[in-house]
Structure formats: C-alpha cells, structure tokens
Design a protein around this motif. Structure first.
Motif, mmCIF file in Angstrom:
data_model
loop_
_atom_site.group_PDB
_atom_site.id
_atom_site.type_symbol
_atom_site.label_atom_id
_atom_site.label_comp_id
_atom_site.label_asym_id
_atom_site.label_seq_id
_atom_site.Cartn_x
_atom_site.Cartn_y
_atom_site.Cartn_z
ATOM 1 N N THR A 1 0.845 -1.188 0.000
ATOM 2 C CA THR A 1 0.000 0.000 0.000
ATOM 3 C C THR A 1 0.878 1.235 0.000
ATOM 4 O O THR A 1 1.762 1.379 0.852
ATOM 5 N N ASN A 2 0.654 2.122 -0.966
ATOM 6 C CA ASN A 2 1.399 3.382 -1.017
ATOM 7 C C ASN A 2 0.985 4.240 0.175
ATOM 8 O O ASN A 2 -0.199 4.561 0.327
ATOM 9 N N PRO A 3 1.933 4.612 1.053
ATOM 10 C CA PRO A 3 1.566 5.344 2.269
ATOM 11 C C PRO A 3 1.008 6.737 1.994
ATOM 12 O O PRO A 3 0.301 7.302 2.839
ATOM 13 N N ASP A 4 1.295 7.297 0.832
ATOM 14 C CA ASP A 4 0.831 8.650 0.510
ATOM 15 C C ASP A 4 -0.555 8.657 -0.130
ATOM 16 O O ASP A 4 -1.370 9.542 0.137
ATOM 17 N N THR A 5 -0.815 7.665 -0.981
ATOM 18 C CA THR A 5 -2.072 7.651 -1.739
ATOM 19 C C THR A 5 -3.069 6.609 -1.254
ATOM 20 O O THR A 5 -4.256 6.697 -1.554
ATOM 21 N N GLY A 6 -2.587 5.583 -0.508
ATOM 22 C CA GLY A 6 -3.467 4.503 -0.065
ATOM 23 C C GLY A 6 -3.781 3.502 -1.156
ATOM 24 O O GLY A 6 -4.580 2.587 -0.961
#
Length: 217
Positions: A171-176
């Motif tokens: 999971t991309n921590p910035d975009t979810g």
C-alpha cells in the motif's frame, strides 16, 4: 505345478507394486498443464511477430522482446518443476487469496481454486500454490511497469499469479493505493474463470479469520 503358479502370481504382484506405484505418484506432466500450453502459444506468437517484423497492437519491438523474455522465464519455472506461485502481503490489511481446493490432491492439477485469507506481513509457504489475489471492490490498485509508470484500476477483480512468481502487494503510504508489479500478471473478472469471485469491501475481508498456509518467520 501348483507351487510354480503360486510363485508366478507372487512375482507378478511384486512387479506390479514396484513399477506401477511410482507412476501413480508422478506429478502431471507440465506439458499438459493449460497454463503452460497458453504460455507456449503466447511465446510462439510473439516470436513469429518478431521474426517477421509484424507490428502487434500495444507493443513496440523492444516490448515484444522483453515480453518474450518474461514468458520464457515463466515457462522455465514450469519445466524446472516449480508448479506454484507465491503471494506476499505488505498492504497493512488482510488479503483474500486463491489457493488449492481442499479436496484436490497435491499432485493433481485443477483449474479451480478456493478462497483463503492472508494476514499483513505474511508470505504463503513454499510449494503451496497461491493462484491469485482478490482486490476488494472499494480498493484501487496501480500496476507498476518497468518504467514505474502505471495504470490505476478500480477493485473488484482478481490478479492471477503466474507459477514461479512471488507477487508482492504493497500500500502506497501517501495515496493509499495498492501497488503490485505487473510483469506476467493477468487480471481476471467474474465470469472469466471458474473461481468464486466475491463483490465485497475491504472491511468484510478484514473481518475474516486468517487461514492461508504461510512461511514461518
């Protein structure tokens, strides 16, 4: 004469046990596996296009060559006896994954699959075939290519895991957004495969008990 017949029957019985039992234990030949057959057909088509310099829609000559190399590597996995895929969950949530049907022997090939649940930070165990990953209908996924450019996809589909591949989902921590490496991964939707594909949210998946066989830490 009776003794001779008795001895002959014993010899025949022993011979049948010695020679027949290993054949029953042999795993199915990879050349009969539908996935291997499809791979071979895809490689042949691409090689023919490369040889005749035929342009394929969506492919540059360089991409055709790269795709051939990727598919050849998948074929090599089959030919080396690696008839299973692996899944790693780094999404921070529970993943719904597909694996062998409970009533199917390990040495029997089946196009079907059963649904399991893989916890965060877990990797399915070696030699257990993780066939695919379901992405919830309220999730968004991003396919990552070699150039790190990708396409966002709305959830509610299955990622098919090629044999010999460890599919890692993060999971991309910035975009979810859930990210995965696209190489060799096919997207399946309901009706395109004889698997049960649900239509549920991530909350429903998170509430399920973890039951996928995993590697020990």
């Amino acid at each position: 004469m009776k003794n001779f017949k008795y001895i002959l029957m014993v010899v025949v019985l022993l011979a049948s046990l010695v020679f027949a039992q290993p054949s029953l234990a042999d795993r199915p030949e990879y050349s009969k596996n539908p996935d291997y057959i499809t791979l071979t057909q895809q490689v042949n088509i691409l090689k023919m296009a490369e040889k005749t310099q035929t342009q394929l829609e969506g492919y540059t000559p360089e991409q055709i060559d790269q795709k051939i190399n990727e598919l050849e590597l998948q074929k090599y996995a089959f030919e080396s006896g690696i008839d299973w895929g692996q899944c790693t969950n780094q999404t921070g949530k529970t993943l719904a994954i597909y694996g062998p049907e409970p009533n199917i022997d390990d040495d029997e090939y089946s196009e079907g699959a059963a649904l399991y649940f893989l916890g965060n930070g877990q990797t399915t165990k070696d030699r257990w075939n993780c066939k695919g990953v379901y992405l919830a209908n309220d999730s968004t996924a991003l396919t990552l290519g070699r150039d790190k450019q990708g396409q966002e996809l709305a959830g509610g589909f299955v990622l098919k895991v090629p044999n010999g591949t460890n599919l890692v989902l993060k999971t991309n921590p910035d975009t979810g957004v859930i990210e995965f490496n696209q190489a060799g991964t096919k997207i399946l939707k309901s009706g395109e495969v004889n698997w049960f594909i649900p239509n549920v949210s991530q909350n429903i998946i998170d509430a399920r008990a973890i039951n996928a066989p995993t590697k020990k830490a």
